[in-house]
Design a protein around this motif. Structure first.
Motif, PDB file in Angstrom:
ATOM      1  N   PRO A 148       0.803  -1.230   0.000  1.00  0.00           N
ATOM      2  CA  PRO A 148       0.000   0.000   0.000  1.00  0.00           C
ATOM      3  C   PRO A 148       0.835   1.278   0.000  1.00  0.00           C
ATOM      4  CG  PRO A 148      -0.932  -1.600   1.519  1.00  0.00           C
ATOM      5  CD  PRO A 148       0.389  -2.150   1.075  1.00  0.00           C
ATOM      6  N   GLN A 149       2.059   1.231   0.553  1.00  0.00           N
ATOM      7  CA  GLN A 149       2.913   2.409   0.563  1.00  0.00           C
ATOM      8  C   GLN A 149       3.274   2.840  -0.851  1.00  0.00           C
ATOM      9  OE1 GLN A 149       3.547   4.058   3.316  1.00  0.00           O
ATOM     10  NE2 GLN A 149       4.742   5.653   2.293  1.00  0.00           N
ATOM     11  N   TRP A 150       3.232   1.918  -1.759  1.00  0.00           N
ATOM     12  CA  TRP A 150       3.499   2.190  -3.170  1.00  0.00           C
ATOM     13  C   TRP A 150       2.493   3.193  -3.738  1.00  0.00           C
ATOM     14  CZ3 TRP A 150      -0.051   0.599  -6.977  1.00  0.00           C
ATOM     15  CH2 TRP A 150       0.369   0.691  -8.302  1.00  0.00           C
ATOM     16  N   LEU A 151       1.252   3.127  -3.262  1.00  0.00           N
ATOM     17  CA  LEU A 151       0.238   4.088  -3.703  1.00  0.00           C
ATOM     18  C   LEU A 151       0.588   5.497  -3.241  1.00  0.00           C
ATOM     19  CD1 LEU A 151      -3.316   2.513  -3.296  1.00  0.00           C
ATOM     20  CD2 LEU A 151      -2.250   3.366  -5.377  1.00  0.00           C
ATOM     21  N   VAL A 152       1.136   5.603  -2.031  1.00  0.00           N
ATOM     22  CA  VAL A 152       1.569   6.901  -1.521  1.00  0.00           C
ATOM     23  C   VAL A 152       2.674   7.453  -2.422  1.00  0.00           C
ATOM     24  CG1 VAL A 152       2.579   8.124   0.440  1.00  0.00           C
ATOM     25  CG2 VAL A 152       0.956   6.258   0.828  1.00  0.00           C
ATOM     26  N   HIS A 153       3.590   6.584  -2.821  1.00  0.00           N
ATOM     27  CA  HIS A 153       4.670   7.004  -3.724  1.00  0.00           C
ATOM     28  C   HIS A 153       4.101   7.483  -5.058  1.00  0.00           C
ATOM     29  CE1 HIS A 153       8.267   6.936  -6.199  1.00  0.00           C
ATOM     30  NE2 HIS A 153       7.679   6.057  -6.990  1.00  0.00           N
ATOM     31  N   ALA A 154       3.113   6.741  -5.588  1.00  0.00           N
ATOM     32  CA  ALA A 154       2.511   7.117  -6.865  1.00  0.00           C
ATOM     33  C   ALA A 154       1.885   8.503  -6.785  1.00  0.00           C
ATOM     34  CB  ALA A 154       1.462   6.083  -7.279  1.00  0.00           C
ATOM     35  N   PHE A 155       1.196   8.768  -5.672  1.00  0.00           N
ATOM     36  CA  PHE A 155       0.570  10.083  -5.522  1.00  0.00           C
ATOM     37  C   PHE A 155       1.609  11.167  -5.300  1.00  0.00           C
ATOM     38  CE2 PHE A 155      -1.289  13.356  -2.700  1.00  0.00           C
ATOM     39  CZ  PHE A 155      -2.130  13.933  -3.640  1.00  0.00           C
ATOM     40  N   SER A 156       2.653  10.869  -4.525  1.00  0.00           N
ATOM     41  CA  SER A 156       3.667  11.898  -4.235  1.00  0.00           C
ATOM     42  C   SER A 156       4.374  12.352  -5.499  1.00  0.00           C
ATOM     43  CB  SER A 156       4.677  11.375  -3.213  1.00  0.00           C
ATOM     44  OG  SER A 156       5.494  10.362  -3.772  1.00  0.00           O
ATOM     45  N   THR A 157       4.506  11.451  -6.476  1.00  0.00           N
ATOM     46  CA  THR A 157       5.128  11.874  -7.738  1.00  0.00           C
ATOM     47  C   THR A 157       4.273  12.907  -8.455  1.00  0.00           C
ATOM     48  OG1 THR A 157       4.113  10.019  -8.935  1.00  0.00           O
ATOM     49  CG2 THR A 157       6.322   9.677  -8.048  1.00  0.00           C
ATOM     50  N   LEU A 158       2.953  12.827  -8.272  1.00  0.00           N
ATOM     51  CA  LEU A 158       2.064  13.832  -8.859  1.00  0.00           C
ATOM     52  C   LEU A 158       2.079  15.112  -8.030  1.00  0.00           C
ATOM     53  CD1 LEU A 158      -1.103  11.712  -9.784  1.00  0.00           C
ATOM     54  CD2 LEU A 158       0.825  12.310 -11.249  1.00  0.00           C
ATOM     55  N   ALA A 159       2.041  14.962  -6.720  1.00  0.00           N
ATOM     56  CA  ALA A 159       1.956  16.129  -5.839  1.00  0.00           C
ATOM     57  C   ALA A 159       3.207  16.993  -5.892  1.00  0.00           C
ATOM     58  CB  ALA A 159       1.702  15.669  -4.405  1.00  0.00           C
ATOM     59  N   PRO A 163       6.325  22.788 -12.212  1.00  0.00           N
ATOM     60  CA  PRO A 163       5.246  23.593 -12.807  1.00  0.00           C
ATOM     61  C   PRO A 163       5.035  23.346 -14.299  1.00  0.00           C
ATOM     62  CG  PRO A 163       6.619  24.943 -11.379  1.00  0.00           C
ATOM     63  CD  PRO A 163       7.302  23.627 -11.488  1.00  0.00           C
ATOM     64  N   SER A 164       6.062  22.896 -14.996  1.00  0.00           N
ATOM     65  CA  SER A 164       5.933  22.695 -16.440  1.00  0.00           C
ATOM     66  C   SER A 164       4.904  21.629 -16.800  1.00  0.00           C
ATOM     67  CB  SER A 164       7.292  22.310 -17.041  1.00  0.00           C
ATOM     68  OG  SER A 164       7.814  21.152 -16.412  1.00  0.00           O
ATOM     69  N   PHE A 165       4.580  20.734 -15.849  1.00  0.00           N
ATOM     70  CA  PHE A 165       3.607  19.674 -16.105  1.00  0.00           C
ATOM     71  C   PHE A 165       2.182  20.083 -15.730  1.00  0.00           C
ATOM     72  CE2 PHE A 165       7.361  16.942 -16.052  1.00  0.00           C
ATOM     73  CZ  PHE A 165       7.053  16.004 -17.019  1.00  0.00           C
ATOM     74  N   VAL A 166       2.050  21.175 -15.000  1.00  0.00           N
ATOM     75  CA  VAL A 166       0.765  21.487 -14.354  1.00  0.00           C
ATOM     76  C   VAL A 166       0.211  22.814 -14.855  1.00  0.00           C
ATOM     77  CG1 VAL A 166      -0.401  21.745 -12.141  1.00  0.00           C
ATOM     78  CG2 VAL A 166       1.653  20.318 -12.298  1.00  0.00           C
ATOM     79  N   HIS A 167      -1.115  22.822 -15.083  1.00  0.00           N
ATOM     80  CA  HIS A 167      -1.799  24.072 -15.409  1.00  0.00           C
ATOM     81  C   HIS A 167      -3.123  24.099 -14.656  1.00  0.00           C
ATOM     82  CE1 HIS A 167      -3.173  27.580 -17.574  1.00  0.00           C
ATOM     83  NE2 HIS A 167      -4.256  26.928 -17.985  1.00  0.00           N
ATOM     84  N   LYS A 168      -3.208  24.991 -13.677  1.00  0.00           N
ATOM     85  CA  LYS A 168      -4.417  25.142 -12.874  1.00  0.00           C
ATOM     86  C   LYS A 168      -4.865  23.815 -12.254  1.00  0.00           C
ATOM     87  CE  LYS A 168      -6.162  29.221 -15.311  1.00  0.00           C
ATOM     88  NZ  LYS A 168      -7.278  29.830 -16.062  1.00  0.00           N
ATOM     89  N   GLY A 169      -3.893  23.085 -11.731  1.00  0.00           N
ATOM     90  CA  GLY A 169      -4.190  21.820 -11.064  1.00  0.00           C
ATOM     91  C   GLY A 169      -4.406  20.653 -12.009  1.00  0.00           C
ATOM     92  N   MET A 170      -4.264  20.890 -13.296  1.00  0.00           N
ATOM     93  CA  MET A 170      -4.515  19.857 -14.297  1.00  0.00           C
ATOM     94  C   MET A 170      -3.212  19.298 -14.858  1.00  0.00           C
ATOM     95  SD  MET A 170      -7.857  19.611 -14.655  1.00  0.00           S
ATOM     96  CE  MET A 170      -9.368  20.566 -14.440  1.00  0.00           C
ATOM     97  N   ILE A 171      -3.227  17.986 -15.093  1.00  0.00           N
ATOM     98  CA  ILE A 171      -2.117  17.306 -15.756  1.00  0.00           C
ATOM     99  C   ILE A 171      -2.677  16.603 -16.986  1.00  0.00           C
ATOM    100  CG2 ILE A 171      -0.333  15.542 -15.523  1.00  0.00           C
ATOM    101  CD1 ILE A 171      -0.637  15.822 -12.486  1.00  0.00           C
TER     102      ILE A 171
END
Length: 245
Positions: A148-159, A163-171
């Protein structure tokens, strides 16, 4: 709350804070919110009460008092052992087990630990409830998350995206291939990971637009100055007088 020692946190402030939080959660799926504590990580104040409340809550859980077959416990131990990095020599990096395995592989592991085949669904449900695995058959009946900790890692890579990947919270969903990479996050399970994170409310997949909304990536709203929106009384009358003349 973890800043109970701050001067701002007076009794009135805390009472108002918890009242507002309760209103915000009203009508929201918050069945797991069963207590509130104000603690200080600096002084340790409130931590003993929090620890005692956690223990009381855990002991009330049916899962704690249930007797489980030894085969269930052997399977739990087998999964935990599988996740421990195994170093074969001083010249090789540790071998890390995959965080997601096919359901058939999980079943064979369970049978090898002595679980009866007619109890496979029960053991999967029990391990999911105690947090050893994540198994959501409504999302995928073919995959089991054994880390389950792997899911935390997956989310942390998004969080923590630049900035170059993100526009107004969107990817852009098409960018996931650059963000989530093998061996831990191969492209074949990207849709599965996205669905899991969406289940927890961490992301929202806008399929038609080809976007993934990550609320924590939204920028803070700029402070609003009412003086910039509404003119002062003096400026208002000056403008009105100039218009009239």
């Amino acid at each position: 709350g973890t800043y109970e020692d701050e001067k701002l946190c007076t009794e009135d402030f805390l009472t108002d804070f918890w009242t507002q939080l309760k209103k915000a959660l009203d009508g929201f799926t918050a069945d797991n919110v069963i207590a509130r504590h104000s603690v200080s990580l600096r002084t340790g104040r409130g931590l003993e009460d929090l620890r005692a409340d956690l223990l009381r809550t855990a002991l009330r859980s049916p899962a704690v008092k249930r007797e489980m077959p030894r085969s269930y416990l052997r399977l739990e131990a087998e999964i935990k052992a599988l996740l421990r990095p195994q170093t074969q020599s001083f010249t090789h990096a540790p071998q890390v087990a995959p965080a997601v395995i096919p359901l058939d592989e999980f079943k064979e592991m369970a049978v090898g630990c002595g679980v009866r085949r007619d109890s496979l669904e029960n053991v999967a449900s029990w391990l999911h409830d105690i947090g050893t695995i994540c198994y959501f058959p409504d999302i995928s009946r073919e995959l089991v998350v054994i880390d389950p900790q792997w899911l935390v890692h997956a989310f942390s890579t998004l969080a923590n995206l630049p900035p170059s990947f993100v526009h107004k919270g969107m990817i852009a969903a098409s960018h996931l291939n650059e963000i989530w990479r093998s061996p831990r996050l191969p492209v074949e399970i990207h849709s599965f990971v996205t669905a899991l994170l969406e289940r927890f409310g961490a992301v929202f997949h806008l399929e038609k637009e080809g976007l993934i909304f990550v609320p924590c990536l939204l920028e803070d709203a700029p402070e609003c100055s009412y003086s910039s929106l509404w003119p002062s009384e003096k400026d208002y009358y000056a403008t009105a007088t100039a218009t009239a003349t």
